[in-house]
Design a protein around this motif. Structure first.
Motif, PDB file in Angstrom:
ATOM      1  N   MET A   1       1.081  -1.501  -0.194  1.00 32.68           N
ATOM      2  CA  MET A   1       0.250   0.036   0.201  1.00 32.68           C
ATOM      3  C   MET A   1       1.009   1.232   0.013  1.00 32.68           C
ATOM      4  O   MET A   1       1.630   1.440   0.767  1.00 32.68           O
ATOM      5  CB  MET A   1      -1.173  -0.083   1.335  1.00 32.68           C
ATOM      6  CG  MET A   1      -1.852   1.585   1.124  1.00 32.68           C
ATOM      7  SD  MET A   1      -2.913   0.875   2.175  1.00 32.68           S
ATOM      8  CE  MET A   1      -3.591  -0.545   2.707  1.00 32.68           C
ATOM      9  N   ASP A   2       0.855   2.278  -0.520  1.00 30.49           N
ATOM     10  CA  ASP A   2       1.662   3.358  -0.952  1.00 30.49           C
ATOM     11  C   ASP A   2       1.476   4.460   0.429  1.00 30.49           C
ATOM     12  O   ASP A   2       0.238   4.027   1.613  1.00 30.49           O
ATOM     13  CB  ASP A   2       0.971   3.975  -2.352  1.00 30.49           C
ATOM     14  CG  ASP A   2      -0.254   4.725  -2.203  1.00 30.49           C
ATOM     15  OD1 ASP A   2      -0.260   6.006  -1.720  1.00 30.49           O
ATOM     16  OD2 ASP A   2      -1.156   4.104  -2.832  1.00 30.49           O
ATOM     17  N   ILE A   3       2.277   5.822   0.429  1.00 30.25           N
ATOM     18  CA  ILE A   3       2.184   6.266   1.651  1.00 30.25           C
ATOM     19  C   ILE A   3       0.537   6.890   1.479  1.00 30.25           C
ATOM     20  O   ILE A   3       0.393   6.943   2.933  1.00 30.25           O
ATOM     21  CB  ILE A   3       3.197   7.318   1.565  1.00 30.25           C
ATOM     22  CG1 ILE A   3       4.692   6.634   0.952  1.00 30.25           C
ATOM     23  CG2 ILE A   3       2.968   8.291   2.754  1.00 30.25           C
ATOM     24  CD1 ILE A   3       5.627   7.790   1.140  1.00 30.25           C
ATOM     25  N   PHE A   4       0.215   7.574   0.939  1.00 29.80           N
ATOM     26  CA  PHE A   4      -0.498   8.295   0.662  1.00 29.80           C
ATOM     27  C   PHE A   4      -2.179   7.704   1.213  1.00 29.80           C
ATOM     28  O   PHE A   4      -3.141   6.819   2.265  1.00 29.80           O
ATOM     29  CB  PHE A   4      -1.316   9.312  -0.436  1.00 29.80           C
ATOM     30  CG  PHE A   4      -2.491   9.691  -0.224  1.00 29.80           C
ATOM     31  CD1 PHE A   4      -2.630  11.069   0.788  1.00 29.80           C
ATOM     32  CD2 PHE A   4      -3.658   9.340  -0.784  1.00 29.80           C
ATOM     33  CE1 PHE A   4      -3.271  11.700   0.400  1.00 29.80           C
ATOM     34  CE2 PHE A   4      -4.730   9.923  -0.973  1.00 29.80           C
ATOM     35  CZ  PHE A   4      -5.239  11.285   0.192  1.00 29.80           C
ATOM     36  N   THR A   5      -2.525   6.496   0.847  1.00 36.40           N
ATOM     37  CA  THR A   5      -3.198   5.169   1.103  1.00 36.40           C
ATOM     38  C   THR A   5      -3.089   4.586   2.165  1.00 36.40           C
ATOM     39  O   THR A   5      -4.451   5.215   3.042  1.00 36.40           O
ATOM     40  CB  THR A   5      -3.037   3.914  -0.093  1.00 36.40           C
ATOM     41  OG1 THR A   5      -3.394   4.797  -0.893  1.00 36.40           O
ATOM     42  CG2 THR A   5      -4.731   3.085   0.389  1.00 36.40           C
ATOM     43  N   ALA A   6      -1.732   4.756   3.214  1.00 41.75           N
ATOM     44  CA  ALA A   6      -2.154   3.992   4.190  1.00 41.75           C
ATOM     45  C   ALA A   6      -2.292   5.250   5.493  1.00 41.75           C
ATOM     46  O   ALA A   6      -3.173   4.820   6.420  1.00 41.75           O
ATOM     47  CB  ALA A   6      -0.386   3.462   4.385  1.00 41.75           C
ATOM     48  N   ALA A   7      -2.157   6.603   4.882  1.00 44.57           N
ATOM     49  CA  ALA A   7      -2.380   7.079   6.210  1.00 44.57           C
ATOM     50  C   ALA A   7      -3.734   7.873   5.869  1.00 44.57           C
ATOM     51  O   ALA A   7      -4.424   8.488   7.036  1.00 44.57           O
ATOM     52  CB  ALA A   7      -1.090   8.409   5.367  1.00 44.57           C
ATOM     53  N   ARG A   8      -3.931   8.074   5.031  1.00 43.79           N
ATOM     54  CA  ARG A   8      -5.170   8.131   4.188  1.00 43.79           C
ATOM     55  C   ARG A   8      -7.003   6.947   4.898  1.00 43.79           C
ATOM     56  O   ARG A   8      -7.616   7.129   6.098  1.00 43.79           O
ATOM     57  CB  ARG A   8      -6.231   8.117   2.782  1.00 43.79           C
ATOM     58  CG  ARG A   8      -7.790   7.832   3.031  1.00 43.79           C
ATOM     59  CD  ARG A   8      -8.784   7.968   1.683  1.00 43.79           C
ATOM     60  NE  ARG A   8      -7.984   6.218   1.968  1.00 43.79           N
ATOM     61  CZ  ARG A   8      -7.843   5.309   0.679  1.00 43.79           C
ATOM     62  NH1 ARG A   8      -7.880   5.912  -0.491  1.00 43.79           N
ATOM     63  NH2 ARG A   8      -7.972   4.037   0.013  1.00 43.79           N
ATOM     64  N   ASP A   9      -6.234   5.675   5.295  1.00 43.24           N
ATOM     65  CA  ASP A   9      -7.010   4.884   6.599  1.00 43.24           C
ATOM     66  C   ASP A   9      -6.465   5.085   7.765  1.00 43.24           C
ATOM     67  O   ASP A   9      -7.771   4.871   8.726  1.00 43.24           O
ATOM     68  CB  ASP A   9      -6.157   3.354   5.963  1.00 43.24           C
ATOM     69  CG  ASP A   9      -7.047   3.002   3.584  1.00 43.24           C
ATOM     70  OD1 ASP A   9      -7.638   3.750   3.696  1.00 43.24           O
ATOM     71  OD2 ASP A   9      -6.118   1.935   3.596  1.00 43.24           O
ATOM     72  N   PHE A  10      -5.484   5.328   8.104  1.00 42.48           N
ATOM     73  CA  PHE A  10      -5.372   5.674   9.670  1.00 42.48           C
ATOM     74  C   PHE A  10      -6.112   6.504  10.051  1.00 42.48           C
ATOM     75  O   PHE A  10      -6.787   6.891  11.338  1.00 42.48           O
ATOM     76  CB  PHE A  10      -3.786   6.352   9.382  1.00 42.48           C
ATOM     77  CG  PHE A  10      -3.594   6.211  11.208  1.00 42.48           C
ATOM     78  CD1 PHE A  10      -3.472   5.833  12.081  1.00 42.48           C
ATOM     79  CD2 PHE A  10      -3.270   8.036  11.435  1.00 42.48           C
ATOM     80  CE1 PHE A  10      -3.045   5.905  13.820  1.00 42.48           C
ATOM     81  CE2 PHE A  10      -3.374   8.171  12.771  1.00 42.48           C
ATOM     82  CZ  PHE A  10      -2.629   7.344  13.684  1.00 42.48           C
ATOM     83  N   VAL A  11      -6.296   7.841   9.374  1.00 42.27           N
ATOM     84  CA  VAL A  11      -6.888   8.566   9.601  1.00 42.27           C
ATOM     85  C   VAL A  11      -8.570   8.645   9.171  1.00 42.27           C
ATOM     86  O   VAL A  11      -9.447   9.152  10.671  1.00 42.27           O
ATOM     87  CB  VAL A  11      -6.867  10.336   8.419  1.00 42.27           C
ATOM     88  CG1 VAL A  11      -7.783  11.518   8.385  1.00 42.27           C
ATOM     89  CG2 VAL A  11      -5.528  10.752   8.824  1.00 42.27           C
ATOM     90  N   ARG A  12      -8.942   7.948   8.818  1.00 43.98           N
ATOM     91  CA  ARG A  12     -10.129   7.801   8.527  1.00 43.98           C
ATOM     92  C   ARG A  12     -10.486   7.059   9.185  1.00 43.98           C
ATOM     93  O   ARG A  12     -12.084   6.975  10.281  1.00 43.98           O
ATOM     94  CB  ARG A  12     -10.759   7.047   7.446  1.00 43.98           C
ATOM     95  CG  ARG A  12     -10.606   8.598   6.084  1.00 43.98           C
ATOM     96  CD  ARG A  12     -10.484   7.140   4.683  1.00 43.98           C
ATOM     97  NE  ARG A  12     -11.303   7.961   3.583  1.00 43.98           N
ATOM     98  CZ  ARG A  12     -11.325   7.387   2.585  1.00 43.98           C
ATOM     99  NH1 ARG A  12     -11.114   6.350   1.809  1.00 43.98           N
ATOM    100  NH2 ARG A  12     -11.395   8.428   0.878  1.00 43.98           N
ATOM    101  N   ARG A  13     -10.021   5.891  10.069  1.00 39.18           N
ATOM    102  CA  ARG A  13     -10.239   4.800  11.240  1.00 39.18           C
ATOM    103  C   ARG A  13      -9.991   4.859  12.517  1.00 39.18           C
ATOM    104  O   ARG A  13     -10.920   5.493  13.535  1.00 39.18           O
ATOM    105  CB  ARG A  13      -9.191   4.043  10.684  1.00 39.18           C
ATOM    106  CG  ARG A  13      -9.092   2.264  12.358  1.00 39.18           C
ATOM    107  CD  ARG A  13      -8.595   1.544  11.520  1.00 39.18           C
ATOM    108  NE  ARG A  13      -7.187   2.118  12.260  1.00 39.18           N
ATOM    109  CZ  ARG A  13      -5.690   1.709  11.162  1.00 39.18           C
ATOM    110  NH1 ARG A  13      -6.635   1.382   9.556  1.00 39.18           N
ATOM    111  NH2 ARG A  13      -4.851   2.348  11.263  1.00 39.18           N
TER     112      ARG A  13
END
Length: 280
Positions: free
Chosen positions: A1-13
């Motif tokens: 998973m790329d940097i942005f997608t992983a960070a986005r998922d963390f923020v959403r979660r």
């Protein structure tokens, strides 16, 4: 998973509503009014902000540190609510000393859970946060008699010399951006003398890095650092992303909820820096 997608998922979660709204505004084109609406829950009847907007203390009382976070959040979202700002500045004006200076916090924090570093030193009026608040009001294009008084005090403090701590220096340099007094050579010579400044990208210690002083390539203070210095810190920032997609923090907030809240803040901040430097 790329940097942005992983960070986005963390923020959403795991991030609180405020950082989720801010992320959606910056990276997904959401209406910035959503960020202002999220901030309303942290504004008190007296006009100040509290309720742990800055998560290292769980105090509901209005504190200048929380006002600064509110202003910076509006700036990050490119949002502006005149009434919200005015009420907060009126509150600052009532709290300030005769010179216009304000402290970060106050004794009210003692009745609530807080991080170990939130102690009596935060009760003293100082450039941190006064200079940062003045600078934020300039960036928000908001005029007020308190801003003018506090600006005069900040200018007198700058004339005495630079702050000895990197956090205070950050606010001082932000203030200087609005005075036209960007003496790069003088600042460059002072940086190694600062407490809590992390010049070495490989250092495991806590500290403000060159990216803190130059969060975007067009920053006034970008020329203080070489390309190699900034690249090393950008590499470190990328490497510091955690397996859960967020970024960790190097201090102990007052509890697990506050830890996740601060991780949400620094994760959105990391993404903003990486985006600015074309690293996403």
């Amino acid at each position: 998973m790329d940097i942005f997608t992983a960070a986005r998922d963390f923020v959403r979660r795991d991030a609180r509503v405020l950082e989720r709204r801010l992320f959606a505004t910056i990276f997904e084109g959401a209406d910035p009014r959503g960020v202002v609406d999220a901030l309303r829950g942290y504004q008190n009847a007296d006009g100040g902000f509290g309720w742990g907007l800055e998560p290292d203390k769980r105090c509901p009382d209005s504190l200048p540190l929380d006002v600064e976070v509110a202003f910076d959040t509006m700036l990050a979202a490119d949002a502006r609510d005149e009434g919200m700002i005015r009420r907060a500045v009126d509150w600052l004006s009532g709290l300030a000393n005769a010179d216009g200076a304000v402290p970060l916090c106050g004794p009210a924090v003692e009745g609530y859970p807080r991080a170990e570093h939130i102690t009596e030193w935060t009760y003293k009026p100082d450039m941190n946060p006064t200079a940062g608040l003045v600078a934020a009001l300039y960036e928000l294009d908001f005029e007020h008699p308190w801003r003018d008084k506090a600006e005069a005090w900040c200018a007198s403090e700058v004339a005495k010399g630079f702050h000895e701590d990197a956090h205070g220096m950050l606010t001082m340099l932000r203030f200087l951006e609005h005075t036209g007094e960007a003496d790069l050579d003088r600042v460059r010579d002072w940086l190694p003398k600062l407490a809590n400044y992390r010049a070495d990208a490989k250092s495991p210690e806590y500290g403000v890095t060159p990216l803190g002083f130059a969060p975007t390539p067009d920053s006034v203070w970008r020329p203080l650092f070489t390309d190699e210095q900034l690249d090393a810190h950008l590499d470190r920032l990328v490497a510091d992303q955690q397996p859960d997609g967020g970024w960790a923090i190097a201090w102990e907030p007052p509890g697990p909820a506050a830890t996740l809240e601060y991780r949400g803040i620094v994760t959105v901040g990391a993404l903003r820096t990486l985006k600015a430097y074309n690293r996403l």
